[in-house]
Design a protein around this motif. Structure first.
Motif, short mmCIF file in Angstrom:
data_model
loop_
_atom_site.label_atom_id
_atom_site.label_comp_id
_atom_site.label_asym_id
_atom_site.label_seq_id
_atom_site.Cartn_x
_atom_site.Cartn_y
_atom_site.Cartn_z
N ILE A 66 147.32 84.72 -9.17
CA ILE A 66 147.59 84.69 -7.72
C ILE A 66 146.29 84.63 -6.92
CG2 ILE A 66 148.57 86.05 -5.84
CD1 ILE A 66 150.97 86.41 -7.66
N LEU A 67 145.26 85.34 -7.37
CA LEU A 67 143.96 85.25 -6.68
C LEU A 67 143.38 83.84 -6.76
CD1 LEU A 67 142.16 88.62 -7.51
CD2 LEU A 67 142.96 87.81 -5.29
N THR A 68 143.51 83.22 -7.94
CA THR A 68 142.99 81.87 -8.10
C THR A 68 143.74 80.89 -7.21
OG1 THR A 68 142.37 82.38 -10.37
CG2 THR A 68 142.50 80.07 -9.79
N MET A 69 145.05 81.02 -7.16
CA MET A 69 145.82 80.14 -6.27
C MET A 69 145.46 80.39 -4.81
SD MET A 69 149.61 79.77 -7.95
CE MET A 69 149.83 81.38 -8.62
N SER A 70 145.22 81.64 -4.45
CA SER A 70 144.81 81.96 -3.07
C SER A 70 143.46 81.34 -2.75
CB SER A 70 144.76 83.48 -2.88
OG SER A 70 146.03 84.04 -3.10
N LEU A 71 142.54 81.40 -3.71
CA LEU A 71 141.24 80.77 -3.50
C LEU A 71 141.36 79.26 -3.32
CD1 LEU A 71 138.97 82.73 -6.00
CD2 LEU A 71 138.88 82.78 -3.50
N SER A 72 142.33 78.66 -4.01
CA SER A 72 142.51 77.22 -3.85
C SER A 72 143.00 76.88 -2.45
CB SER A 72 143.46 76.66 -4.92
OG SER A 72 144.79 77.04 -4.65
N VAL A 73 143.80 77.76 -1.85
CA VAL A 73 144.24 77.55 -0.46
C VAL A 73 143.01 77.52 0.45
CG1 VAL A 73 145.51 78.53 1.48
CG2 VAL A 73 146.52 78.56 -0.80
N VAL A 74 142.13 78.51 0.28
CA VAL A 74 140.93 78.58 1.10
C VAL A 74 140.03 77.37 0.86
CG1 VAL A 74 138.84 79.95 1.54
CG2 VAL A 74 141.03 81.10 1.19
N ALA A 75 139.86 76.98 -0.40
CA ALA A 75 139.00 75.83 -0.72
C ALA A 75 139.53 74.55 -0.09
CB ALA A 75 138.89 75.68 -2.24
N VAL A 76 140.83 74.34 -0.16
CA VAL A 76 141.40 73.13 0.44
C VAL A 76 141.28 73.20 1.96
CG1 VAL A 76 143.55 71.84 0.78
CG2 VAL A 76 142.92 72.62 -1.49
N PHE A 93 138.90 74.52 3.71
CA PHE A 93 137.53 74.20 4.12
C PHE A 93 137.10 72.78 3.74
CE2 PHE A 93 136.99 78.86 4.39
CZ PHE A 93 136.55 78.92 5.69
N THR A 94 137.70 72.19 2.72
CA THR A 94 137.27 70.86 2.30
C THR A 94 138.12 69.75 2.92
OG1 THR A 94 138.60 71.02 0.28
CG2 THR A 94 136.26 71.65 0.14
N ALA A 95 139.43 69.82 2.74
CA ALA A 95 140.30 68.76 3.25
C ALA A 95 140.90 69.12 4.60
CB ALA A 95 141.41 68.45 2.25
N GLY A 96 141.25 70.40 4.76
CA GLY A 96 141.80 70.88 6.02
C GLY A 96 143.16 70.30 6.35
N GLY A 97 143.61 70.59 7.55
CA GLY A 97 144.86 70.03 8.05
C GLY A 97 146.06 70.30 7.18
N TRP A 98 146.94 69.33 7.15
CA TRP A 98 148.19 69.49 6.42
C TRP A 98 148.00 69.53 4.91
CZ3 TRP A 98 150.04 65.88 3.02
CH2 TRP A 98 149.43 64.62 3.06
N TRP A 99 146.84 69.10 4.40
CA TRP A 99 146.58 69.18 2.96
C TRP A 99 146.65 70.63 2.47
CZ3 TRP A 99 146.71 65.11 -0.06
CH2 TRP A 99 146.47 63.86 0.48
N THR A 100 146.36 71.55 3.34
CA THR A 100 146.39 72.97 2.98
C THR A 100 147.81 73.42 2.63
OG1 THR A 100 144.57 73.29 4.52
CG2 THR A 100 145.65 75.26 3.75
#
Length: 119
Positions: free
Chosen positions: A81-91, A93-100
């Protein structure tokens, strides 16, 4: 046809073991889930290979717990769950918008499913 099906299960198992082993060295690539899938493939083609995975000194316990009780350790749940949460944050900051929304949807569905498994 039986031999072809058995060969496909073996090939699938070998590929999954390879990906799982790669996960030992590559951050954020899971290991145990690929070993679980490999053991399932090997159980249909080479049960002795599946047994070798179940007896693995590091991952065998987790594989047996999943096979016998469909259980995931609390430490494994938290890590997933922490790893998946980090992926939300990473997306974000990198792609932003609806990609999140993609990793948010994965976290909401898969994260909930993982958290509700037995320990």
């Amino acid at each position: 046809m039986h031999r072809a099906r058995r060969a496909l299960w073996i090939i699938g198992g070998v590929i999954l073991v390879g990906i799982g082993t790669l996960g030992i060295f590559v951050p954020l690539l899971p290991t145990t889930i690929f070993y679980i899938l490999a053991a399932a493939c090997f159980s249909k083609s080479h049960p002795e290979w599946a047994e070798r995975l179940y007896q693995h000194p590091k991952y065998g316990h987790h594989l047996r717990e999943w096979r016998d009780r469909k259980a995931i350790s609390r430490k494994g749940k938290i890590a997933a769950i922490l790893t998946m949460s980090l992926s939300v944050v990473a997306v974000w900051f990198t792609a932003g918008g609806w990609w999140t929304l993609i990793p948010v949807a994965v976290l909401a569905t898969i994260g909930t499913w993982i958290w509700t498994r037995a320990e």
